[in-house]
Design a protein around this motif. Structure first.
Motif, mmCIF file in Angstrom:
data_model
loop_
_atom_site.group_PDB
_atom_site.id
_atom_site.type_symbol
_atom_site.label_atom_id
_atom_site.label_comp_id
_atom_site.label_asym_id
_atom_site.label_seq_id
_atom_site.Cartn_x
_atom_site.Cartn_y
_atom_site.Cartn_z
ATOM 1 N N ARG A 10 0.859 -1.182 0.000
ATOM 2 C CA ARG A 10 0.000 0.000 0.000
ATOM 3 C C ARG A 10 0.895 1.230 0.000
ATOM 4 N NH1 ARG A 10 -5.161 1.603 -1.000
ATOM 5 N NH2 ARG A 10 -6.061 -0.054 0.276
ATOM 6 N N ASP A 11 0.727 2.113 -0.955
ATOM 7 C CA ASP A 11 1.667 3.214 -1.148
ATOM 8 C C ASP A 11 1.399 4.371 -0.196
ATOM 9 O OD1 ASP A 11 2.967 1.833 -3.129
ATOM 10 O OD2 ASP A 11 1.729 2.657 -4.731
ATOM 11 N N ARG A 12 1.526 4.087 1.094
ATOM 12 C CA ARG A 12 1.384 5.128 2.111
ATOM 13 C C ARG A 12 2.518 4.972 3.111
ATOM 14 N NH1 ARG A 12 -5.035 4.214 3.476
ATOM 15 N NH2 ARG A 12 -5.862 4.812 1.418
ATOM 16 N N LEU A 13 3.181 6.087 3.405
ATOM 17 C CA LEU A 13 4.342 6.032 4.287
ATOM 18 C C LEU A 13 4.389 7.275 5.156
ATOM 19 C CD1 LEU A 13 6.987 4.542 5.053
ATOM 20 C CD2 LEU A 13 8.119 5.865 3.251
ATOM 21 N N ILE A 14 4.661 7.078 6.439
ATOM 22 C CA ILE A 14 4.860 8.179 7.380
ATOM 23 C C ILE A 14 6.315 8.164 7.820
ATOM 24 C CG2 ILE A 14 4.237 9.120 9.635
ATOM 25 C CD1 ILE A 14 1.489 7.751 9.270
ATOM 26 N N ILE A 15 6.956 9.313 7.735
ATOM 27 C CA ILE A 15 8.369 9.422 8.114
ATOM 28 C C ILE A 15 8.497 10.438 9.240
ATOM 29 C CG2 ILE A 15 10.700 10.012 7.351
ATOM 30 C CD1 ILE A 15 9.851 9.255 4.518
ATOM 31 N N GLU A 16 8.961 9.972 10.388
ATOM 32 C CA GLU A 16 9.279 10.864 11.493
ATOM 33 C C GLU A 16 10.779 11.133 11.452
ATOM 34 O OE1 GLU A 16 7.272 10.241 15.434
ATOM 35 O OE2 GLU A 16 6.881 8.284 14.530
ATOM 36 N N ALA A 17 11.140 12.374 11.217
ATOM 37 C CA ALA A 17 12.554 12.722 11.091
ATOM 38 C C ALA A 17 12.757 14.122 11.655
ATOM 39 C CB ALA A 17 12.992 12.666 9.630
ATOM 40 N N VAL B 53 3.887 11.198 4.248
ATOM 41 C CA VAL B 53 3.706 12.251 5.251
ATOM 42 C C VAL B 53 4.989 12.356 6.060
ATOM 43 C CG1 VAL B 53 2.384 13.026 7.248
ATOM 44 C CG2 VAL B 53 1.225 11.839 5.368
ATOM 45 N N MET B 54 5.558 13.559 6.121
ATOM 46 C CA MET B 54 6.812 13.757 6.857
ATOM 47 C C MET B 54 6.630 14.845 7.915
ATOM 48 S SD MET B 54 9.976 13.480 4.215
ATOM 49 C CE MET B 54 9.779 15.135 3.542
ATOM 50 N N SER B 55 7.304 14.641 9.038
ATOM 51 C CA SER B 55 7.215 15.629 10.097
ATOM 52 C C SER B 55 8.394 15.486 11.045
ATOM 53 C CB SER B 55 5.911 15.461 10.881
ATOM 54 O OG SER B 55 5.885 16.323 11.989
ATOM 55 N N ALA B 56 8.726 16.597 11.695
ATOM 56 C CA ALA B 56 9.790 16.563 12.696
ATOM 57 C C ALA B 56 9.240 16.227 14.074
ATOM 58 C CB ALA B 56 10.502 17.918 12.741
ATOM 59 N N SER C 75 3.070 13.418 16.211
ATOM 60 C CA SER C 75 2.686 12.217 16.929
ATOM 61 C C SER C 75 2.062 11.269 15.908
ATOM 62 C CB SER C 75 1.686 12.547 18.040
ATOM 63 O OG SER C 75 1.264 11.373 18.683
ATOM 64 N N ALA C 76 2.816 10.246 15.543
ATOM 65 C CA ALA C 76 2.458 9.460 14.357
ATOM 66 C C ALA C 76 1.286 8.513 14.574
ATOM 67 C CB ALA C 76 3.672 8.655 13.902
ATOM 68 N N GLU C 77 0.937 8.221 15.818
ATOM 69 C CA GLU C 77 -0.084 7.198 16.057
ATOM 70 C C GLU C 77 -1.416 7.524 15.390
ATOM 71 O OE1 GLU C 77 1.785 8.546 18.364
ATOM 72 O OE2 GLU C 77 3.043 6.884 19.082
ATOM 73 N N ARG D 280 2.793 2.306 6.563
ATOM 74 C CA ARG D 280 4.017 2.078 7.324
ATOM 75 C C ARG D 280 4.458 3.385 7.975
ATOM 76 N NH1 ARG D 280 6.136 -3.221 8.063
ATOM 77 N NH2 ARG D 280 5.508 -4.478 6.276
ATOM 78 N N SER D 281 5.034 3.279 9.142
ATOM 79 C CA SER D 281 5.597 4.440 9.824
ATOM 80 C C SER D 281 7.035 4.122 10.198
ATOM 81 C CB SER D 281 4.781 4.769 11.082
ATOM 82 O OG SER D 281 5.355 5.855 11.771
ATOM 83 N N ILE D 282 7.959 4.978 9.777
ATOM 84 C CA ILE D 282 9.374 4.765 10.079
ATOM 85 C C ILE D 282 9.948 6.034 10.692
ATOM 86 C CG2 ILE D 282 9.770 2.958 8.375
ATOM 87 C CD1 ILE D 282 10.784 5.022 6.427
ATOM 88 N N LYS D 283 11.044 5.877 11.416
ATOM 89 C CA LYS D 283 11.598 6.990 12.181
ATOM 90 C C LYS D 283 13.108 6.967 12.091
ATOM 91 C CE LYS D 283 11.213 9.084 16.779
ATOM 92 N NZ LYS D 283 10.572 8.945 18.120
ATOM 93 N N CYS D 284 13.712 8.155 11.984
ATOM 94 C CA CYS D 284 15.174 8.216 11.967
ATOM 95 C C CYS D 284 15.668 9.221 13.006
ATOM 96 C CB CYS D 284 15.698 8.585 10.572
ATOM 97 S SG CYS D 284 15.669 10.342 10.185
#
Length: 286
Positions: A24-31, A159-162, A165-167, A177-181
């Motif tokens: 599914r082409d949806r991704l959340i990036i916490e960076a 969706v990207m954010s610094a 709150s990704a939940e 998917r939610s990933i974090k760096c």
């Protein structure tokens, strides 16, 4: 710094994997700030051929951020602005038939949805700085989510954010998917100056702080001053230019209604010490 050393590249393999057509082409990036997400993610998508059809649209909450990020990415990729990398804001558009990545403000995409509801020319939409939540970004996320579910399963939503709150967003976009760096942090010295702001103008308060905390203590480096509006900025600049210790400094304004050329000038590298007097336009993405 070599760009491959930026923290966002920790996630490069995951970004490519999670945005494959089989998922599914949806991704959340916490960076966090300093990770390189705004400038490097478009390059990751291009270099790995993640978006095979249509352009990549990167949404920015502010016009100046859209322009400056496009310039930075074009410079890093070694192409002219307006070719592979371009931008479009109100009354200004620098793109071409070759453009693969277009930095835009939300209002631009809303108008495109009215004229082309399927967004057939777009392969991926990146919601950058999504923690600056407002009605335009929320409406666009809802519309593109429905569009992907009903007629555009190939449309990628990132969706990207610094500080997000990704939940709650993860739940809303599920399945996704939610990933974090990690990020790069720098030491910050916080000092509270005891000024009687009720008995003087805000520009006078700034001048006193500059004299006591910058000039008297012999601090070096550029200075960024935040003020609420253009009137306060103009008054403060007038008074800063009268301080003899700052005669060799480049003192410039930065706010939303400023001429685009003057905005760019404020953010360009300079051999002189620079004092930027800005609204909150300089808080993110720059």
């Amino acid at each position: 710094m070599e760009k491959k050393k930026l923290p966002i590249y920790e996630l490069e393999d995951d970004i490519v994997k999670y945005l494959q057509p089989s998922n599914r082409d949806r991704l959340i990036i916490e960076a966090p700030t300093g990770s390189g997400k705004s400038t490097q993610l478009p390059q990751v998508l291009i270099n790995n051929n993640v978006v095979q059809k249509g352009e990549i649209v990167v949404l920015q909450p502010r016009k100046v951020a859209a322009r400056m990020l496009a310039r930075r990415v074009a410079g890093e990729m070694g192409c002219r602005l307006g070719e592979e990398i371009g931008y479009q804001v109100r009354f200004e558009k620098i793109i071409s038939d070759k453009t693969k990545v277009r930095f835009v403000t939300e209002g631009i995409l809303i108008r495109e949805l009215i004229s082309n509801p399927s967004l057939s020319h777009i392969g991926a939409i990146v919601f950058d700085e999504f923690h600056e939540r407002h009605i335009y970004s929320d409406v666009l996320l809802a519309i593109t989510k429905r569009l992907q579910e009903e007629t555009r399963p190939d449309l990628k939503i990132i969706v990207m954010s610094a500080t997000l709150s990704a939940e709650s967003i993860t739940e809303y976009l599920s399945p996704c998917r939610s990933i974090k760096c990690s990020g790069r942090t720098y030491p910050v010295d916080v000092r509270h100056v005891n000024l009687n702001i009720n008995s003087q103008t805000i520009s006078d308060s700034v001048i006193k702080a500059i004299k006591s905390e910058v000039i008297k203590r012999g601090l070096e480096g550029d200075v960024l001053i935040f003020l609420p509006g253009a009137f306060e900025i103009r008054k403060t600049i007038e008074k800063l230019r009268l301080i003899k210790q700052l005669k060799g400094c480049l003192i410039v304004p930065l706010y939303g209604d400023l001429n685009p050329k003057d905005q760019d000038y404020a953010l360009q590298a300079s051999d002189k010490r620079k004092i930027i007097v800005s609204t909150n336009i300089a808080e993110t993405s720059l």
